[in-house]
Design a protein around this motif. Structure first.
Motif, PDB file in Angstrom:
ATOM      1  N   PHE A   1     -34.452 -91.165 -62.878  1.00 49.72           N
ATOM      2  CA  PHE A   1     -34.302 -91.922 -61.633  1.00 49.72           C
ATOM      3  C   PHE A   1     -35.620 -91.937 -60.864  1.00 49.72           C
ATOM      4  N   ASP A   2     -36.256 -90.771 -60.775  1.00 48.97           N
ATOM      5  CA  ASP A   2     -37.528 -90.688 -60.047  1.00 48.97           C
ATOM      6  C   ASP A   2     -38.582 -91.576 -60.686  1.00 48.97           C
ATOM      7  N   ALA A   3     -38.596 -91.599 -62.041  1.00 48.65           N
ATOM      8  CA  ALA A   3     -39.597 -92.407 -62.741  1.00 48.65           C
ATOM      9  C   ALA A   3     -39.384 -93.902 -62.483  1.00 48.65           C
ATOM     10  N   VAL A   4     -38.125 -94.348 -62.607  1.00 48.05           N
ATOM     11  CA  VAL A   4     -37.836 -95.768 -62.385  1.00 48.05           C
ATOM     12  C   VAL A   4     -38.015 -96.124 -60.912  1.00 48.05           C
ATOM     13  N   ASN A   5     -37.581 -95.199 -60.045  1.00 48.80           N
ATOM     14  CA  ASN A   5     -37.735 -95.431 -58.608  1.00 48.80           C
ATOM     15  C   ASN A   5     -39.206 -95.517 -58.223  1.00 48.80           C
TER      16      ASN A   5
ATOM     17  N   GLU B   1     -41.576 -96.524 -60.239  1.00 45.65           N
ATOM     18  CA  GLU B   1     -42.058 -97.809 -60.758  1.00 45.65           C
ATOM     19  C   GLU B   1     -41.653 -98.948 -59.818  1.00 45.65           C
ATOM     20  N   LEU B   2     -40.404 -98.866 -59.303  1.00 40.38           N
ATOM     21  CA  LEU B   2     -39.953 -99.873 -58.340  1.00 40.38           C
ATOM     22  C   LEU B   2     -40.773 -99.803 -57.055  1.00 40.38           C
ATOM     23  N   TYR B   3     -41.075 -98.581 -56.629  1.00 42.27           N
ATOM     24  CA  TYR B   3     -41.896 -98.397 -55.420  1.00 42.27           C
ATOM     25  C   TYR B   3     -43.285 -99.008 -55.610  1.00 42.27           C
ATOM     26  N   GLU B   4     -43.875 -98.741 -56.789  1.00 42.17           N
ATOM     27  CA  GLU B   4     -45.220 -99.274 -57.051  1.00 42.17           C
ATOM     28  C   GLU B   4     -45.207-100.799 -57.076  1.00 42.17           C
ATOM     29  N   ALA B   5     -44.209-101.360 -57.780  1.00 42.59           N
ATOM     30  CA  ALA B   5     -44.130-102.824 -57.880  1.00 42.59           C
ATOM     31  C   ALA B   5     -43.869-103.440 -56.514  1.00 42.59           C
ATOM     32  N   GLY B   6     -42.918-102.841 -55.761  1.00 44.12           N
ATOM     33  CA  GLY B   6     -42.609-103.367 -54.434  1.00 44.12           C
ATOM     34  C   GLY B   6     -43.775-103.241 -53.476  1.00 44.12           C
ATOM     35  N   SER B   7     -44.477-102.096 -53.536  1.00 40.39           N
ATOM     36  CA  SER B   7     -45.623-101.888 -52.648  1.00 40.39           C
ATOM     37  C   SER B   7     -46.725-102.897 -52.930  1.00 40.39           C
ATOM     38  N   LYS B   8     -47.012-103.092 -54.220  1.00 39.10           N
ATOM     39  CA  LYS B   8     -48.064-104.050 -54.575  1.00 39.10           C
ATOM     40  C   LYS B   8     -47.668-105.470 -54.163  1.00 39.10           C
TER      41      LYS B   8
END
Length: 618
Positions: free
Chosen positions: A263-267, A269-276
């Motif tokens: 969950f932390d890994a996917v979360n 990745e979602l954080y990185e994509a959303g932030s960018k």
């Protein structure tokens, strides 16, 4: 009836936690996807025209406002200036200014009214469009083969059906009207500015190509990040859904830390994509404000010079400055909407990917199956989930009313054989016939109505026990439901529940035991009363005493019906008319229990090993 089991043999793409491993994203076709999305608006072109007209009227009334306000300011300034100069009889014409302001108030009222009409119509357009899209997706899901669902997590599919379509609906309802208003506002403001000063208008309009030149590359970069954001959101939803529905298994195997780590890994990745995505798109607004403010400064300086030269009035320059500020606002809104469109197109692409999935082989129904006798034939059947065949050259004849037991080690192809019989998968070669009719000539729905299924994996929905049982037969009476429950030995435990047959099962039916759930699925099959039955170790989840009762009920249920019984405990199928012994996708032995024991082959070894285990356990 009950939910089918997933095929044995496995599928690529699943990790140990059950989550789908998302492959690399293909390049996105922005124009093609946007064009396809717009086709859903075509049936409502008349409503969109009405929205456009309402937007024009609303915007025109708003745009004219600053010019009229400028006239009032000019009257006020000229009157005050004349008094200051000591002109005889000079005075401020307050009655005229009052009439101008009253007229201005009326314009803003009408503008608000047309804005309401615009929003009301657009809300209807958006909801009906999303309704059509959901209908298409729902119908598509009904046409997709079982392998599509076996190869993806429930959460990933649900994310496309819910999150992505909701994103599209929000954009249509909110952003599309803003986009129309912004375009009309830009055109209207340019016209009004030209009537005041072409020179100042030229200065203002120059900012437009500069803005497009600056934000163009940013929009292209943000598209990739928004696509990644939607993809990882679907993956995260899939992981959460699987971990929640399988929380007992997660706890039983101590998988909490690994599930949390994933969950932390996917979360992350979602954080990185959303932030960018947000960072790149967030640069647009400051840039637009910077360019707009530069334009505002130049207009103020040049306008002041023109006023001193009496080229334009003080009211006109005030109105023009207002227009210049308003000119950047719709441009900013348009740029902001462009960001939203990026996310929307990324969501639409995921929905359209689902709509473009390969469907089940199209039916060519040339025969009907009414009152099936239950004669079943497998003729030279080949099948494989991938390139490697799991079943090769299977030949089998089952006479009406026979009970056929299917035994063999895990992965032998037992469940696969049932999946082929029900046409959950299509055979690669050969034919499967029922009453001499190729099953491919019969509609899938008609074929499946001829079978009742009681599987090891129970499926019950959120509702009363009576509603769950009635699922087996449309229009079933209460007495029929009660009789089916009595035959399945479920009536007694149901009546001991606080609300009896009106007891509401929760979403996972976890408020009753596994054995009780199995009894309900058996009762549901009894109520359906189909000509053929499929049982997959239907008594494996109940105690020995209840198993005896259910076995007796099953014997009554199977009388005169062709039945296929997948058996793991061989002691339960000794009375079967025909036993098929499968290994590695082939029927290696067949016959009655006694005949197979006399052969002293694979079945005899399997049976004796189970008997020995029971003796040791005893």
């Amino acid at each position: 009836m009950s939910k089918h089991k997933k095929p044995q043999g496995g599928h690529p793409g699943h990790g140990p936690g059950g989550g789908m491993m998302v492959m690399g994203q293909k390049p996105k076709n922005f124009k093609g996807t946007l064009g396809r999305l717009l086709t859903y608006l075509k049936p409502r072109r008349n409503q969109l025209i009405a929205v456009f007209i309402a937007a024009i009227l609303s915007t025109v009334f708003t745009i004219v406002g600053p010019k009229i306000m400028g006239d009032a300011i000019t009257l006020l300034f000229e009157g005050a200036y004349a008094k200051f100069q000591g002109v005889s009889g000079a005075a401020i014409d307050f009655p005229e200014i009052g009439r101008i302001l009253l007229f201005l108030a009326g314009l803003y009222v009408f503008s608000s009214l047309f804005t309401y009409v615009q929003q009301y119509i657009m809300s209807s357009v958006a909801q009906k469009t999303v309704y059509d899209l959901r209908e298409d997706v729902n119908e598509k899901l009904e046409r997709l083969p079982l392998k599509y669902f076996d190869g993806r997590t429930n959460g990933e599919i649900l994310s496309r059906v819910t999150n992505d379509i909701d994103t599209i609906g929000s954009t249509l309802q909110q952003s599309l009207t803003q986009f129309i208003t912004s375009i009309v506002t830009i055109v209207g403001i340019i016209i009004m500015m030209l009537t005041i000063s072409p020179l100042l208008t030229l200065i203002t309009v120059i900012t437009l190509p500069i803005s497009l030149f600056v934000i163009g590359p940013i929009l292209k970069r943000s598209q990739k990040h928004f696509s990644d954001q939607q993809r990882t959101l679907g993956e995260l939803n899939g992981h959460i859904e699987e971990m929640y529905t399988g929380h007992q298994v997660v706890k039983a195997f101590g998988y909490e830390k690994k599930a949390g780590a994933k969950f932390d890994a996917v979360n992350e990745e979602l954080y990185e994509a959303g932030s960018k995505a947000q960072f790149v798109s967030g640069i647009i607004m400051p840039l637009m404000f910077f360019i707009g403010n530069l334009s505002y400064v130049v207009i103020s300086v040049v306008g002041g010079i023109l006023v001193t030269q009496r080229a334009i009035t003080i009211g006109d320059i005030q109105a023009f400055i207002t227009y210049s500020k308003q000119f950047t606002q719709p441009l900013t809104q348009t740029a902001n909407i462009a960001n939203i469109v990026q996310a929307t197109v990324a969501a639409a692409e995921r929905v359209f990917e689902l709509l473009d999935e390969e469907e089940e082989v199209k039916e060519v129904t040339t025969a009907t199956l009414t009152n099936a006798k239950g004669e079943v034939d497998f003729e030279h059947v080949d099948f494989g989930y991938g390139d490697d065949l799991l079943i090769t050259d299977m030949n089998l004849h089952v006479s009406p009313g026979q009970t056929v037991a299917i035994v063999g080690p895990t992965g032998a192809g037992k469940t696969t054989m049932i999946n082929l019989l029900m046409r959950f998968y299509e055979v690669n070669n050969g034919k499967i016939k029922i009453d001499g009719i190729d099953t491919r000539e019969i509609s899938r729905s008609e074929l499946r109505k001829s079978f009742g299924m009681v599987l090891q994996d129970t499926w019950l929905f959120n509702g009363t026990i009576k509603e769950n049982l009635a699922y087996g037969k449309e229009g079933a009476t209460d007495e029929e439901i009660f009789e089916a429950a009595r035959i399945a030995h479920a009536d007694h435990f149901i009546r001991t529940l606080p609300d009896g047959y009106d007891t509401v099962l929760n979403e996972e039916a976890s408020n009753i035991s596994q054995g009780q759930k199995q009894l309900l699925t058996i009762a549901r099959a009894v109520l359906a009363n189909p000509p053929m039955m499929i049982l997959d170790e239907a008594t494996s989840s109940v105690d020995t005493r209840t198993e005896i009762f259910i076995q007796q009920a099953m014997n009554r249920l199977l009388e005169g019906r062709t039945s296929f019984v997948i058996a793991h405990r061989l002691s339960t199928i000794r009375d079967a008319d025909l036993i098929l012994v499968m290994n590695q996708g082939k029927v290696i032995e067949q016959g009655s229990h006694e005949e197979l024991l006399e052969k002293k082959g694979f079945y005899a070894d399997l049976y004796n090993s189970q008997f020995s285990e029971q003796q040791v356990a005893g």
